[in-house]
Motif scaffolding. Structure first.
Motif, mmCIF file in Angstrom:
data_model
loop_
_atom_site.group_PDB
_atom_site.id
_atom_site.type_symbol
_atom_site.label_atom_id
_atom_site.label_comp_id
_atom_site.label_asym_id
_atom_site.label_seq_id
_atom_site.Cartn_x
_atom_site.Cartn_y
_atom_site.Cartn_z
ATOM 1 N N ASN A 1 -2.041 -1.207 -6.835
ATOM 2 C CA ASN A 1 -0.820 -1.823 -6.285
ATOM 3 C C ASN A 1 -1.035 -3.249 -5.800
ATOM 4 O OD1 ASN A 1 0.763 0.568 -6.565
ATOM 5 N ND2 ASN A 1 -0.463 1.405 -4.886
ATOM 6 N N CYS B 1 -2.425 5.830 -1.513
ATOM 7 C CA CYS B 1 -3.011 6.703 -2.546
ATOM 8 C C CYS B 1 -4.460 7.090 -2.263
ATOM 9 C CB CYS B 1 -2.915 6.039 -3.913
ATOM 10 S SG CYS B 1 -3.996 4.588 -4.087
ATOM 11 N N ARG B 2 -5.128 6.337 -1.440
ATOM 12 C CA ARG B 2 -6.529 6.586 -1.038
ATOM 13 C C ARG B 2 -7.557 6.356 -2.152
ATOM 14 N NH1 ARG B 2 -6.584 8.662 4.104
ATOM 15 N NH2 ARG B 2 -4.915 10.033 4.733
ATOM 16 N N CYS C 1 -7.463 -0.754 -6.444
ATOM 17 C CA CYS C 1 -6.122 -0.730 -5.848
ATOM 18 C C CYS C 1 -5.111 -1.202 -6.886
ATOM 19 C CB CYS C 1 -6.072 -1.614 -4.605
ATOM 20 S SG CYS C 1 -4.437 -1.575 -3.846
ATOM 21 N N CYS D 1 -8.942 3.629 -2.796
ATOM 22 C CA CYS D 1 -9.963 2.758 -2.194
ATOM 23 C C CYS D 1 -11.017 3.590 -1.470
ATOM 24 C CB CYS D 1 -9.314 1.750 -1.244
ATOM 25 S SG CYS D 1 -8.139 2.483 -0.075
ATOM 26 N N CYS E 1 0.853 -1.210 0.000
ATOM 27 C CA CYS E 1 0.000 0.000 0.000
ATOM 28 C C CYS E 1 0.881 1.250 0.000
ATOM 29 C CB CYS E 1 -0.895 -0.017 1.230
ATOM 30 S SG CYS E 1 -1.863 1.482 1.410
HETATM 31 S S1 SF4 Z 1 -5.996 1.852 -3.154
HETATM 32 FE FE1 SF4 Z 1 -4.530 0.323 -2.497
HETATM 33 S S2 SF4 Z 1 -2.596 1.396 -2.461
HETATM 34 FE FE2 SF4 Z 1 -4.172 2.937 -2.535
HETATM 35 S S3 SF4 Z 1 -4.535 3.463 -0.361
HETATM 36 FE FE3 SF4 Z 1 -5.996 1.894 -0.924
HETATM 37 S S4 SF4 Z 1 -5.041 -0.019 -0.325
HETATM 38 FE FE4 SF4 Z 1 -3.445 1.509 -0.405
#
Ligand code: SF4
Ligand code: SF4
Length: 179
Positions: free
Chosen positions: A131, A21-22, A129, A24, A18
């Motif tokens: 990543n 990046c937010r 997400c 989610c 993670c």
């Molecule tokens: S989308 Fe993935 S990488 Fe981005 S904050 Fe949420 S969990 Fe973390």
């Protein structure tokens, strides 16, 4: 008691992937906006990030059950030399914090695994997400049939806990009498 097949939905969280990046939080709050996708607000998201770049802390946490009362004590975890915020790993919508409560009404928020209408095959936070910090898995288990409590009942219970049953009944009666 009758046995039924229950679908167990799991999201595996790899915090080492993670980057905070937010995305989610954005997609969750947009999907649960009314009307859908009309707005986004991380405070309404059912997944929240504990993000402290200076400490290398990036911790996504999902909203779990409503808790009427807070615990008698709080935990602070230190893992691999990183200290996480008080209660960081707790998923409860608990009166000790604003996390997992609607910012305006204070009503508890709970992750529904994107079963809201229209239900999603894969939770949207997982899809968004990039990543692969979030990975979705499903399996079936045989369990005893149980009565489920719906979200409306949980929301009403939280208001009863906060304001008392009498006040709630009076308010609903007053609202139902308005044009
Ligand atoms: S989308 Fe993935 S990488 Fe981005 S904050 Fe949420 S969990 Fe973390
Ligand atoms: S699974 Fe759906 S409801 Fe739960 S946090 Fe992810 S986007 Fe939100």
């Amino acid at each position: 008691m009758a046995k039924i097949k229950k679908k167990i939905k799991t999201i595996k969280i790899d915090i080492s992937k993670c980057n905070g990046c937010r995305a989610c939080e954005m997609i969750c709050s947009a999907f649960h906006a009314n009307p859908k996708y009309s707005s986004n607000n991380p405070e309404r998201s059912r997944i929240r990030m504990f993000r402290e770049p200076l400490n290398d802390v990036y911790l996504p946490v999902y909203a779990g059950e409503y808790a009427a009362a807070e615990c008698m004590g709080r935990d602070i975890y230190v893992l691999d030399g990183r200290e996480y915020e008080e209660c960081a790993f707790c998923r409860a919508a608990c009166p000790s914090r604003d996390l997992f409560h609607e910012p305006d009404s204070g009503l508890p928020l709970k992750c529904d695994m994107c079963e809201d209408d229209p239900p999603q095959e894969v939770p949207l936070c997982v899809k968004w997400c990039v990543n692969d910090a979030l990975v979705y898995e499903e399996r079936e288990e045989e369990v005893d049939e149980e009565e489920s409590i719906d979200d409306v009942e949980v929301g009403l219970q939280s208001l009863v806990d906060k304001h008392g049953l009498q006040k709630l009944v009076e308010t609903i009666t007053r609202m139902s009498q308005k044009d």
